[in-house]
Design an enzyme around this catalytic site. Structure first.
Site, PDB file in Angstrom:
ATOM      1  N   ASP A  72       0.814  -1.227   0.000  1.00  0.00           N
ATOM      2  CA  ASP A  72       0.000   0.000   0.000  1.00  0.00           C
ATOM      3  C   ASP A  72       0.837   1.263   0.000  1.00  0.00           C
ATOM      4  O   ASP A  72       0.345   2.343  -0.337  1.00  0.00           O
ATOM      5  CB  ASP A  72      -0.857   0.052   1.277  1.00  0.00           C
ATOM      6  CG  ASP A  72      -1.932  -1.001   1.291  1.00  0.00           C
ATOM      7  OD1 ASP A  72      -2.525  -1.244   0.235  1.00  0.00           O
ATOM      8  OD2 ASP A  72      -2.179  -1.583   2.367  1.00  0.00           O
TER       9      ASP A  72
HETATM   10  C1  NOJ Z   1      -2.201  -4.377   4.997  1.00  0.00           C
HETATM   11  C2  NOJ Z   1      -3.300  -4.399   3.998  1.00  0.00           C
HETATM   12  O1  NOJ Z   1      -4.489  -4.887   4.589  1.00  0.00           O
HETATM   13  C3  NOJ Z   1      -2.928  -5.263   2.809  1.00  0.00           C
HETATM   14  O2  NOJ Z   1      -3.938  -5.178   1.833  1.00  0.00           O
HETATM   15  C4  NOJ Z   1      -1.606  -4.834   2.226  1.00  0.00           C
HETATM   16  O3  NOJ Z   1      -1.278  -5.703   1.173  1.00  0.00           O
HETATM   17  C5  NOJ Z   1      -0.529  -4.840   3.289  1.00  0.00           C
HETATM   18  N1  NOJ Z   1      -0.952  -4.008   4.383  1.00  0.00           N
HETATM   19  C6  NOJ Z   1       0.820  -4.359   2.754  1.00  0.00           C
HETATM   20  O4  NOJ Z   1       0.803  -3.007   2.446  1.00  0.00           O
END
Ligand code: NOJ
Length: 647
Positions: free
Chosen positions: A335
Site C-alpha cells: 500500500d
Molecule cells: C495491509 C493491507 O491490509 C494489505 O492489503 C496490504 O497488502 C498490506 N498491508 C501491505 O501493504
C-alpha cells in the site's frame, strides 16, 4: 462463572460484573460526545439493567442480568470506575459496594454486585448475561431459558462441537508439537476469523475506514477453503460484484451498505480473483461456478465468472508503462509504494509477477475445464511478460521491485535505500518467471540481506529520507511496517518460494521463526498474543526489533496455513485429485495427516527414510500403487494414502 471453594474455610464473596454499552451508532459514539453524552438512558428495572438509548431509531434494547439476585448495581460508567481510576481499580469494586445509580445522559454501563457464601468444598455456577433484543418480553424469555438447569452447558457444548467438526477436517501429526497444535487448532481458528472480518472492526481499526479489503478478502479465502463450502461461493460472488466492467476492482467495500470504494485503482486487486477462484474450484470441484452470471459494479451489465476472470487479466494486459511492465497505479500489494506520479508512468514489477502467476493458473483452468481454445492466447501473454521482466528487471543478483514515474529503478543495488525487496524475489520464484538458477540466487540474496532472528524484513536497507516519488513507505520510521519491518504476510511467500526451490530446511527455518508460540521465549519483547499471527514485527533496523503489532486480521494467517499445508506438507487439491508433493525439513522422519477433500476423508502417512526434503518415490492408495503424485478422485468416504519420499 464456575466457583469452587478449595480452601478449608467457609467464604463470603462479593462478585462484580461490568459491561460497557455503546450508543448503537459506532461513529457517533466515537466522535460526537456533545451528543452522545446527553442521550444515553440506562436503568435498573426488576432484575435487569436495560439500555434503550435511541430505541425509537433502532428498536434495540441491550440488557445485563444475572442468575443470582444482586445486592447492588450501577448504570453509570463514571460512577463505577470513579474519578482518575481505570478498569484495573474501579471505585465500585474497591469500595465493595455499588451506588445503584440509573442514568439519563452520561456514559452508560451495566455493573452488578452479587454476594455469595460458599462453604468449604462447595461449588457453584453463576451466570452473567449481556445481550440485545427488540422488546423487554423477548429479553425475559431468552434470559430465563439460559437460567434453566443445563441449558447454558448444552449451548456451550454446541459451540465446542461446531469447532471440533471444523478442526477435524485437517489434523496432522508431525515431529513438532508446536506445529501440531498450531495447525490443528489455532491457525484454523484465526483463518476463519479473517475470512469473516477481513480488515473490519478490531482493536486496531475502528471498522468504518475499510470494511472488506478486496485483495485481502480474496487472499483470506485461500487458507480456509477446505473448511467452507457455500460460504466461499458466497464471498467470491460478492467480490466479483465489486469488479468494474473494464476488469479492475474496487479496493474495498462495506458489506451492509454494499458501497465500494477506490475508483482510483490499485494495480493488483483484480488479479487476486484468479488465485482465489481457481483455488476454490480445485478444492470444491464446482466448475459450474464459472458459468454463474454476476453483474459488474458500476453497470447493469453482467458477465459469467469466467468472463470476469478474463476481464481481470485484460486490465493488466493493456495497462502497462514504458518497459511494458504493468502500471503501478495508486499502489500494489504494498500500500505504501505509491509510484504513479504526475506522468502516470510508474510500473510495478511485482504486479508483473502476480499477473504471470494468474496467467499460469488461468491456463491450467482452461485446460482442465475443456476451454482449450483460450490456452494459446494466454500462453502467449505469459511468454511475453516473462521475457519482459527477465530482460528489464534482473539486477545482476536479484530482481528489482519497480520503476517510478520518471523511470527510476526501485529495489536495485544502485539505490541508496531499499536496494532489495523481499516480494520481488519470492514472487519471481512463485510466479514461475525466474529460472531455477536466478530463483536460487535471488533467494540467497534475501537470506543474506533480509533474514534476521525474528524473520525476514520486507526490504533492505530501510528508507531514511522522505521521498514522495516512492510514496508513504518512506514516511515510516526505519524498520517499521512497510519500511523494512518484518511483514509477516510477505514471509509466507518466502517459505513458499523455498519449497518450490526444494529447500525444505530453509523453508522450515523461516516458518518456525514466525510461528507464534515460538515467541513465548521473547514474550515481553514480542508482546503479541502467542496463538495468532500479527501483521508486522519491528525489523532489525528498529530500536524495538522483535516487537509485534496488529495481531488477528492479517493475510499472514490464511497464507501461512495455505503455504504450510499446500507446500511444506505438499497436500494440494487439484481439479482431478489431490497432489502429494511435500517439501519438509530433511531431519523429519515423516508425518501423518487426516484431511477432508471434497466428500472424502484422506488418511495419509508420509515416510522419509532417506532424510531428504522432497521427491515422491511411491504413493499407494488403499494399498495400490499409483503412477505420478496425484491421488485420484473417488466417491469413497475414506481413503488411505501411503507415501514414501526418495530420490
Ligand atoms: C495491509 C493491507 O491490509 C494489505 O492489503 C496490504 O497488502 C498490506 N498491508 C501491505 O501493504
Amino acid at each position: 462463572l464456575h466457583l469452587k471453594n478449595e480452601t478449608t474455610e467457609d467464604l463470603d464473596l462479593s462478585l462484580f460484573s461490568y459491561a460497557e454499552f455503546s450508543i448503537f451508532d459506532a461513529a457517533n459514539d466515537r466522535d460526537n460526545y456533545q451528543y452522545t453524552y446527553n442521550i444515553a438512558t440506562c436503568y435498573k428495572e426488576d432484575s435487569y439493567i436495560f439500555h434503550d438509548t435511541l430505541y425509537c431509531l433502532y428498536k434495540i434494547i441491550a440488557y445485563h442480568c444475572s442468575s443470582h439476585q444482586f445486592q447492588g448495581f450501577d448504570c453509570d460508567r463514571e460512577d463505577f470506575i470513579g474519578p482518575y481510576n481505570t478498569e484495573a481499580n474501579p471505585r465500585g469494586v474497591l469500595a465493595g459496594r455499588l451506588n445503584n445509580k440509573n442514568i439519563s445522559g452520561g456514559n452508560p454501563c451495566g455493573a452488578l454486585h452479587v454476594d455469595l457464601s460458599l462453604s468449604e468444598g462447595k461449588e457453584e455456577d453463576i451466570l452473567f448475561i449481556i445481550g440485545i433484543e427488540e422488546t423487554k418480553e423477548a429479553i425475559k424469555k431468552v434470559s430465563q431459558r439460559y437460567f434453566s438447569p443445563g441449558y447454558t452447558e448444552e449451548r456451550l457444548q454446541e459451540v465446542k462441537d461446531y469447532w471440533r467438526q471444523i478442526f477435524d477436517r485437517f489434523i496432522i501429526e508431525t515431529p513438532s508439537s508446536e506445529i501440531n497444535s498450531f495447525i490443528n487448532v489455532w491457525n484454523p481458528y484465526q483463518i476463519r476469523t479473517t475470512f469473516y472480518l477481513s480488515r473490519g472492526a478490531s482493536i486496531y481499526e475502528g471498522g468504518i475506514r475499510r470494511g472488506m479489503g478486496y485483495r485481502d478478502s480474496n487472499q483470506d479465502t485461500l487458507g480456509p477453503a477446505y473448511q467452507l463450502d457455500d460460504e466461499l461461493h458466497g464471498l467470491l460472488s460478492e467480490l466479483l460484484s465489486f469488479q468494474y466492467e473494464d476488469g479492475k476492482a474496487c479496493h474495498g467495500y462495506f458489506k451492509m451498505s454494499r458501497e465500494g470504494y477506490g475508483e482510483d485503482p490499485y494495480s493488483d486487486d483484480h488479479l487476486w480473483l484468479i488465485l482465489s477462484i481457481t483455488n476454490y474450484i480445485k478444492e470444491s470441484g464446482d466448475t459450474a461456478f464459472l458459468d454463474k452470471k454476476i453483474p459488474y459494479y458500476e453497470s447493469t451489465k453482467e458477465g459469467t465468472v469466467f468472463q470476469h476472470m478474463e476481464q481481470a487479466l485484460e486490465f493488466s494486459r493493456v495497462n502497462y508503462g514504458d518497459h511494458h511492465i504493468p502500471l503501478a497505479f495508486h499502489a500494489d500489494w504494498n500500500d505504501c509504494l505509491n509510484l504513479r506520479g504526475p506522468r502516470g508512468k510508474g510500473e510495478s514489477v511485482w504486479v508483473g509477477f502476480l499477473y504471470h502467476r494468474a496467467l499460469l493458473e488461468f491456463i491450467e483452468l482452461c485446460r482442465m475445464t475443456g476451454k482449450e481454445d483460450r490456452v494459446k492466447k494466454y500462453e502467449e501473454d505469459a511468454r511475453k511478460i516473462k521475457e519482459i521482466i527477465n530482460s528489464h528487471a534482473w539486477d545482476g543478483y536479484w530482481y528489482v521491485r519497480a520503476f517510478d514515474d520518471n523511470g527510476r529503478v526501485i529495489g536495485s543495488n544502485k539505490n541508496k535505500y531499499g536496494k532489495i525487496f523481499l516480494n520481488a524475489q519470492s514472487w519471481a520464484v512463485y510466479s514461475g518467471v525466474a529460472s531455477l538458477e536466478r530463483g536460487k540466487c535471488a533467494m540467497d540474496m534475501v537470506r543474506k540481506h533480509c533474514f534476521s532472528e525474528h524473520g525476514l524484513a520486507l526490504l533492505w536497507p530501510a528508507f531514511r529520507e522522505y521521498d514522495r516519488s516512492i510514496g508513504s513507505i518512506t514516511f515510516y520510521p526505519p524498520g517499521l511496517k512497510e519500511n523494512a519491518g518484518i511483514f509477516c504476510h510477505a514471509n509466507t511467500w518466502a517459505i513458499l518460494a523455498e519449497c518450490i526451490l526444494g529447500r525444505g530446511d530453509i523453508a522450515m527455518e523461516y516458518y518456525m521463526r514466525l510461528l507464534p508460540p515460538h515467541a513465548n521465549e521473547i514474550a515481553t519483547l514480542h508482546k503479541s498474543e502467542p496463538y495468532v499471527y500479527a501483521q508486522v514485527i519491528a525489523g532489525p533496523e528498529h530500536q524495538d526489533f522483535g516487537l509485534a503489532r496488529n495481531s488477528w486480521l492479517t493475510g499472514t494467517a490464511s497464507w501461512m496455513f495455505y503455504v504450510f499445508t499446500h507446500y511444506i506438507l505438499g497436500i494440494r487439491p487439484f481439479y482431478n485429485g489431490l497432489i502429494i508433493d511435500p517439501c519438509i525439513p530433511s531431519y523429519w522422519e515423516g508425518f501423518t495427516a487426516k484431511r477432508q477433500f471434497r466428500k472424502t476423508m484422506y488418511t495419509m502417512t508420509v515416510k522419509n527414510p532417506e532424510k531428504i526434503c522432497g521427491g515422491v518415490k511411491t504413493i499407494a492408495v488403499d494399498g495400490k500403487v499409483v503412477q505420478g503424485n496425484i491421488v485420484p478422485l473417488t466417491s469413497g468416504k475414506e481413503v488411505k494414502v501411503e507415501v514414501v519420499l526418495g530420490k
